[in-house]
Design a protein around this motif. Structure first.
Motif, PDB file in Angstrom:
ATOM      1  N   LYS A 171       4.389   5.460   2.989  1.00  0.00           N
ATOM      2  CA  LYS A 171       3.540   6.742   3.045  1.00  0.00           C
ATOM      3  C   LYS A 171       4.115   7.737   1.895  1.00  0.00           C
ATOM      4  N   ASN A 172       5.096   7.151   0.860  1.00  0.00           N
ATOM      5  CA  ASN A 172       5.665   7.659  -0.006  1.00  0.00           C
ATOM      6  C   ASN A 172       6.112   6.846  -1.172  1.00  0.00           C
ATOM      7  N   ALA A 173       6.433   7.329  -2.311  1.00  0.00           N
ATOM      8  CA  ALA A 173       6.876   6.361  -3.353  1.00  0.00           C
ATOM      9  C   ALA A 173       8.524   6.147  -3.087  1.00  0.00           C
ATOM     10  N   ILE A 205       0.887  -1.128  -0.108  1.00  0.00           N
ATOM     11  CA  ILE A 205      -0.050  -0.091  -0.018  1.00  0.00           C
ATOM     12  C   ILE A 205       0.951   1.271   0.062  1.00  0.00           C
ATOM     13  N   ILE A 206       0.597   2.132  -0.882  1.00  0.00           N
ATOM     14  CA  ILE A 206       1.296   3.338  -1.065  1.00  0.00           C
ATOM     15  C   ILE A 206       0.656   4.429  -0.952  1.00  0.00           C
ATOM     16  N   ASP A 207       0.343   5.474  -0.086  1.00  0.00           N
ATOM     17  CA  ASP A 207      -0.474   6.277   0.136  1.00  0.00           C
ATOM     18  C   ASP A 207      -0.084   7.228   1.166  1.00  0.00           C
ATOM     19  N   ASP A 208       0.033   8.610   0.983  1.00  0.00           N
ATOM     20  CA  ASP A 208       0.405   9.461   1.998  1.00  0.00           C
ATOM     21  C   ASP A 208      -0.559   9.867   3.007  1.00  0.00           C
ATOM     22  N   GLU A 209      -1.929   9.266   3.055  1.00  0.00           N
ATOM     23  CA  GLU A 209      -2.918   9.587   3.905  1.00  0.00           C
ATOM     24  C   GLU A 209      -3.007   8.119   4.804  1.00  0.00           C
ATOM     25  N   GLN A 210      -2.712   8.486   6.243  1.00  0.00           N
ATOM     26  CA  GLN A 210      -3.003   7.424   7.128  1.00  0.00           C
ATOM     27  C   GLN A 210      -4.295   6.550   7.124  1.00  0.00           C
ATOM     28  N   MET A 265       1.173  12.372  -4.114  1.00  0.00           N
ATOM     29  CA  MET A 265       1.720  12.233  -2.949  1.00  0.00           C
ATOM     30  C   MET A 265       3.052  13.100  -3.150  1.00  0.00           C
ATOM     31  N   PRO A 266       3.475  13.691  -1.844  1.00  0.00           N
ATOM     32  CA  PRO A 266       4.678  14.419  -1.881  1.00  0.00           C
ATOM     33  C   PRO A 266       6.049  13.341  -2.176  1.00  0.00           C
TER      34      PRO A 266
END
Length: 125
Positions: free
Chosen positions: A35-37, A7-12, A58-59
């Protein structure tokens, strides 16, 4: 066959929701949540990943840019709040495109597509 998911997502909240959905499907296992690539890049150098649940905005690096750089990507389901990236995603050969908020029934449908593709690939070997 267990499908190893990243899972790759910046939102918890998004990471937690996807993890909860994955745990409801016996063939899936959460390898990690990033939380990031950039964190995902490091992990994928040492771990085999079968399926990415990938956010786009994502940042540091977008999900689309991350996907473009992969030479032999696993199956990918994009998870985003934005419809505008769908065509670009399919041009990068994603399996499915889930719009947030993601419902469990729609999630299961996307996963079933991945399972079918992986089974076909396995039989072809």
């Amino acid at each position: 066959m267990k499908i190893r998911c990243l899972i790759i997502d910046d939102e918890q909240l998004a990471r937690d929701l996807l993890e909860a959905y994955i745990k409801e499907i016996p063939d899936l296992v959460v390898l990690a949540k990033c939380k990031n690539a950039l964190d995902a890049e490091k992990l994928m150098q040492s771990e085999k990943v079968d399926l990415l649940f990938l956010d786009i905005q994502m940042p540091l690096k977008s999900g689309i840019d991350f996907l473009r750089q992969l030479t032999n990507p696993p199956k990918v389901i994009l998870t985003t709040a934005f419809k505008k990236y769908a065509l670009e995603g399919y041009e990068l050969e994603i399996v499915d495109y889930l719009l947030k908020p993601i419902g469990f029934e729609r999630f299961k449908l996307a996963v079933s597509k991945v399972k079918e593709l992986l089974q076909l690939e396995y039989k072809a070997q």
